[in-house]
Scaffold this active site. Structure first.
Site, short mmCIF file in Angstrom:
data_model
loop_
_atom_site.label_atom_id
_atom_site.label_comp_id
_atom_site.label_asym_id
_atom_site.label_seq_id
_atom_site.Cartn_x
_atom_site.Cartn_y
_atom_site.Cartn_z
CG HIS A 152 -0.26 -0.11 2.52
ND1 HIS A 152 0.14 -1.33 3.02
CD2 HIS A 152 0.11 0.81 3.43
CE1 HIS A 152 0.72 -1.15 4.19
NE2 HIS A 152 0.74 0.14 4.46
CG HIS B 174 0.97 5.47 4.12
ND1 HIS B 174 0.14 5.40 5.20
CD2 HIS B 174 1.74 4.34 4.18
CE1 HIS B 174 0.40 4.31 5.89
NE2 HIS B 174 1.37 3.64 5.30
#
Ligand code: AMP
Length: 141
Positions: free
Chosen positions: A103, A105
């Protein structure tokens, strides 16, 4: 490095087993608000293809992911009138990674306002929903 484990929380979000506040979705990518934002408007961009992080991701996964990160970073900058956008991606626990599905941010930054701690306090569902709406409105043009 351990193998990918599909019991992680983002895999559950991708499978629709637990809720998220969605910002954006296409065939390969999902973006949703971080429940413990470091700054107002903090969200995560997640490839649907499984990998723990950058280190074991297929190059094609990265090639598909980063144009979406760029598009959403632009949208967040406009949606929140941010002064800058911090893009971060952590690899393995010693680097601070806590969820082991790749992932990125995307964290709006504002002049003179410090980041809150990583994975600190929870934001209310209403505020996260309103922030996601703002980003989606920019994306809708
Ligand atoms: P990292 O430490 O880079 O693995 O980041 C994991 C991020 O996921 C942290 O910023 C958490 O606040 C966030 N997070 C954990 N659980 C959830 C969840 N269910 N929905 C959205 N964000 C989450």
């Amino acid at each position: 490095m351990s193998a990918y484990d599909d019991s992680n929380i983002f895999a559950k979000i991708l499978r629709g087993e637990i809720p998220s506040t969605k910002v954006y979705e296409d065939t390969d990518t999902l973006a949703f608000m971080d429940v413990m934002p470091q700054s107002p408007g903090h969200f995560l961009v997640v490839p649907k293809a499984p990998s723990r992080n950058l280190l074991d991701a297929a190059p094609q996964t990265l090639a598909t992911l980063f144009p979406v990160v760029q598009k959403l970073a632009h949208a967040a900058k406009e949606a929140f009138a941010a002064d800058g956008i911090f893009v971060a991606q952590l690899n393995e626990a010693p680097a601070g990674q806590t969820v082991f599905h790749l992932h990125v941010h995307v964290i709006p930054r504002y002049d003179g306002i410090a980041l809150k701690p990583h994975a600190g306090g929870m934001e209310s569902a209403e505020i996260l929903a309103a922030q996601a709406d703002k980003i989606r409105a920019v994306l809708a043009g």
